[in-house]
Design an enzyme around this catalytic site. Structure first.
Site, PDB file in Angstrom:
ATOM      1  N   LYS A 171      65.267 -60.481 109.504  1.00  0.00           N
ATOM      2  CA  LYS A 171      64.383 -60.880 108.409  1.00  0.00           C
ATOM      3  C   LYS A 171      65.050 -60.606 107.071  1.00  0.00           C
ATOM      4  O   LYS A 171      65.577 -59.520 106.845  1.00  0.00           O
ATOM      5  CB  LYS A 171      63.067 -60.096 108.494  1.00  0.00           C
ATOM      6  CG  LYS A 171      62.199 -60.174 107.237  1.00  0.00           C
ATOM      7  CD  LYS A 171      61.017 -59.211 107.304  1.00  0.00           C
ATOM      8  CE  LYS A 171      60.325 -59.084 105.956  1.00  0.00           C
ATOM      9  NZ  LYS A 171      59.170 -58.164 105.998  1.00  0.00           N
ATOM     10  N   TRP A 190      55.588 -64.196 109.603  1.00  0.00           N
ATOM     11  CA  TRP A 190      54.182 -64.098 109.190  1.00  0.00           C
ATOM     12  C   TRP A 190      53.959 -63.085 108.069  1.00  0.00           C
ATOM     13  O   TRP A 190      52.919 -62.444 108.007  1.00  0.00           O
ATOM     14  CB  TRP A 190      53.288 -63.755 110.394  1.00  0.00           C
ATOM     15  CG  TRP A 190      53.494 -64.643 111.557  1.00  0.00           C
ATOM     16  CD1 TRP A 190      53.146 -65.965 111.677  1.00  0.00           C
ATOM     17  CD2 TRP A 190      54.124 -64.293 112.801  1.00  0.00           C
ATOM     18  NE1 TRP A 190      53.522 -66.449 112.902  1.00  0.00           N
ATOM     19  CE2 TRP A 190      54.112 -65.454 113.621  1.00  0.00           C
ATOM     20  CE3 TRP A 190      54.672 -63.128 113.311  1.00  0.00           C
ATOM     21  CZ2 TRP A 190      54.650 -65.470 114.909  1.00  0.00           C
ATOM     22  CZ3 TRP A 190      55.203 -63.143 114.593  1.00  0.00           C
ATOM     23  CH2 TRP A 190      55.192 -64.295 115.375  1.00  0.00           C
ATOM     24  N   HIS A 191      54.916 -62.967 107.179  1.00  0.00           N
ATOM     25  CA  HIS A 191      54.798 -62.016 106.070  1.00  0.00           C
ATOM     26  C   HIS A 191      54.678 -62.747 104.732  1.00  0.00           C
ATOM     27  O   HIS A 191      55.137 -62.261 103.705  1.00  0.00           O
ATOM     28  CB  HIS A 191      55.993 -61.060 106.046  1.00  0.00           C
ATOM     29  CG  HIS A 191      56.075 -60.175 107.252  1.00  0.00           C
ATOM     30  ND1 HIS A 191      57.179 -59.382 107.523  1.00  0.00           N
ATOM     31  CD2 HIS A 191      55.197 -59.960 108.265  1.00  0.00           C
ATOM     32  CE1 HIS A 191      56.966 -58.723 108.660  1.00  0.00           C
ATOM     33  NE2 HIS A 191      55.781 -59.059 109.121  1.00  0.00           N
ATOM     34  N   TYR A 192      54.074 -63.917 104.735  1.00  0.00           N
ATOM     35  CA  TYR A 192      53.950 -64.684 103.491  1.00  0.00           C
ATOM     36  C   TYR A 192      52.984 -63.974 102.531  1.00  0.00           C
ATOM     37  O   TYR A 192      52.084 -63.244 102.936  1.00  0.00           O
ATOM     38  CB  TYR A 192      53.495 -66.110 103.779  1.00  0.00           C
ATOM     39  CG  TYR A 192      52.273 -66.231 104.668  1.00  0.00           C
ATOM     40  CD1 TYR A 192      50.992 -66.134 104.145  1.00  0.00           C
ATOM     41  CD2 TYR A 192      52.403 -66.455 106.033  1.00  0.00           C
ATOM     42  CE1 TYR A 192      49.879 -66.245 104.945  1.00  0.00           C
ATOM     43  CE2 TYR A 192      51.300 -66.572 106.847  1.00  0.00           C
ATOM     44  CZ  TYR A 192      50.033 -66.470 106.302  1.00  0.00           C
ATOM     45  OH  TYR A 192      48.915 -66.568 107.105  1.00  0.00           O
TER      46      TYR A 192
END
Length: 589
Positions: free
Chosen positions: A422, A523-525
């Site tokens: 990431k 899924w860390h928006y």
């Protein structure tokens, strides 16, 4: 020995009973004994719902019972009447939400009642937003780790209060992971690849390799932010599920618009209006996440004037920054084949590097009979033949062929796991725009992955590190596989990748091209309602009274390696701040 067998038998019985339940959220009533304040939205008119006054007036209305909304509601209810409105059902009776082994099935479920509402960004990357009480904590990979200290300084939070708020969450729902053999191999390989020192088990964000917390207990059962509601005051807290807020109601007769309530629909489509108490301190608090909050602000008339007028939305406040500054942390994976059967595990170990890349891992989910041979639609993460078909050629026949091929795949082909890379704090920025006025539909979201060359540079460094981890003797000894070349590893990963980005022949030759073609989300928006542009430092919406935002839409960056710990802490923290501002520093607050 007998007691161990008895425990295993009881666990199996519980799992069987839970998996025998109808998967539809909220149908079972057992949870009402523990959470009597959670009701279906259709019961709103019942006298038992309103404990404040005959006209259903509340001190605080929280829109979104998610990762921040649940701890926020529990905290505020200690002194004031609180209404939490959640569009989804409860997580407690849904086995796909409750158990680690079913993690991927929830993400693959694209039905209208799924706890996970999928969306595809305009970049062509699959993503998910929660549609269930507990929010993202009900559908995520469970990893729990605190924010880096620099994040707390940047947002200007009181460090002392932050350090009181984290433990409040941790004591209730956080656990030490069982630490599987796969994760142990990841740890040793990270250290072997230079990601040192080893910091052991810790919630703190420290450079090097560490083991973090998890919201899955030792039996693999998920504990979500919804369970934090148990700390609330039962006499002052009301939580309505299947309550889809349509818009915020404003009084625009004064010099500044002020929020006075919200309009929502229940599970039967009936419309209701919930109102704030006639008190200058009462507030509507948006906690609908980085997608839902800017979307609902715009649907309520707060946003770029030109955009709102396109959809005939009455402009309450012209703010061109609503929906802007959307960022998603790009992730690329490295598939790890194995000749050994591997236990399912989600993120437990993380390598925190000084180059701005985090390395994590998951394993074993593609070995399940249910996973491989059960049709999960185009959201299935195990294989990506469909992504190799150009979008305009995805006919019904092509999709049916994809489903058939998936069913025919031998389970042995998917033994193994993934190493995840990431990029932290990406410089590439996007935006969110409305596509219609239906709050149930996803807005158009663009993240512009790797649009900035610095992000692409870090991705290349992250993939090179991931390759070193996979090629480490610690991993090859564990997987019982020969050391594979970089080209072979990239090739395996490209085949397993699912997104709607066309693949190029040189994906296995150029790591830059590999990064761009195989990017997916972790899924860390975040973003869309930034501090100083949409909200003030205390998270009040600029230019409007009695409206606040408490969720990740206010973040300029994702805190730590994984944000859920900080978002839950934020709900508790902001609740305490609001109580202190309103009541002063009373005992117990």
């Amino acid at each position: 020995m007998a007691s161990v067998c008895a425990i295993k038998f009881l666990l199996c019985l519980v799992l069987w009973l839970c998996n025998s339940l109808h998967p539809c959220q909220g149908k079972q009533k057992w949870h009402e004994n523990i959470y009597p304040f959670i009701r279906n939205a259709s019961s709103f008119s019942s006298p038992s719902i309103s404990t404040t006054s005959s006209n259903n007036a509340y001190d605080y209305i929280i829109v979104g019972g998610g990762t921040a909304g649940c701890p926020l509601g529990a905290t505020l209810s200690q002194n004031f009447s609180v209404l939490v409105l959640e569009r989804g059902g409860v997580p407690f009776t849904n086995p796909n939400v409750s158990f680690l082994e079913n993690f991927h099935i929830t993400l693959a479920d694209i039905s209208p009642t799924s706890a996970s509402q999928y969306f595809i960004s305009t970049d062509g990357v699959y993503n998910s937003r929660a549609r269930v009480l507990g929010g993202g904590s009900s559908i995520n990979a469970g990893f729990y780790t605190r924010a880096n200290p620099s994040f707390i300084k940047k947002v200007g939070w009181d460090a002392k209060l932050v350090n009181q708020s984290y433990p409040w969450v941790e004591k209730q729902i956080v656990h030490r992971p069982t630490f599987s053999a796969y994760q142990r191999a990841v740890r040793d390989s990270l250290l072997d690849s230079g990601v040192s020192p080893y910091n052991g088990f810790t919630y703190d964000h420290i450079y090097g390799t560490k083991v973090g917390g998890t919201i899955f207990d030792r039996f693999g059962r998920r504990h979500t932010a919804a369970e934090l509601l148990a700390s609330g005051n039962r006499d002052k807290l009301t939580v309505l599920i299947y309550a889809t807020v349509q818009k915020i109601v404003f009084d625009t007769r004064g010099k500044r618009p002020k929020a006075v309530g919200v309009i929502f629909k229940d599970e039967n489509g009936k419309q209701h209006e919930a109102m704030l108490a006639n008190d200058g301190h009462s507030e509507v608090i948006m906690s609908s996440g980085a997608i839902g909050t800017p979307q609902l602000l715009m649907l309520s008339g707060i946003g770029p004037k030109e955009e709102l007028q396109k959809f005939n939305i009455s402009v309450v406040l012209d703010n061109p920054f609503v929906g802007k500054g959307m960022v998603d942390n790009p992730m690329n994976t490295m598939y790890v084949p194995s000749n050994r059967s591997i236990q399912q595990s989600l993120i437990e170990t993380v390598g925190i590097t000084k180059m701005g890349v985090y390395i994590e891992a998951s394993s074993g989910f593609s070995q399940s009979n249910d996973s491989i041979h059960c049709h999960h639609g185009i959201m299935s993460a195990e294989i990506g033949q469909l992504s190799t078909i150009p979008p305009k050629q995805r006919s019904h026949e092509a999709i049916q062929a994809y489903i058939k091929n998936k069913r025919d795949i031998p389970i042995e082909a998917f033994k193994g796991g993934f190493i995840l890379s990431k990029v932290a704090n990406p410089w590439s920025v996007g935006e969110l725009r409305l596509i219609n006025t239906n709050v149930n539909d996803n807005p158009a979201v663009t993240f512009n992955y790797y649009n900035h060359p610095y992000d692409l540079k870090r991705c290349v460094e992250g993939i090179r590190l991931a390759i070193k981890v996979v090629q480490s003797p610690n991993f090859t000894n564990y997987t019982l596989c020969d050391r594979k070349t970089t080209e072979k590893l990239l090739n395996l990963t490209v085949k397993a990748n699912v997104n709607f980005i066309p693949k190029h022949p040189n994906d296995t030759k150029s790591i830059k091209q590999f990064c761009k073609d195989t990017v997916i989300t972790i899924w860390h928006y975040h973003g869309g309602c930034h501090v100083g542009k949409v909200v003030s430092p205390d998270h009040k919406v600029l230019g409007v009274d009695r409206l606040r935002v408490v969720d990740g839409s206010t973040f300029n960056e994702s805190p730590g390696t994984n944000p859920q710990a900080t978002v839950m802490m934020m709900g508790r923290y902001m609740g305490l701040k609001i109580l202190r501002d309103r009541l002063g520093k009373l005992d117990g607050i």
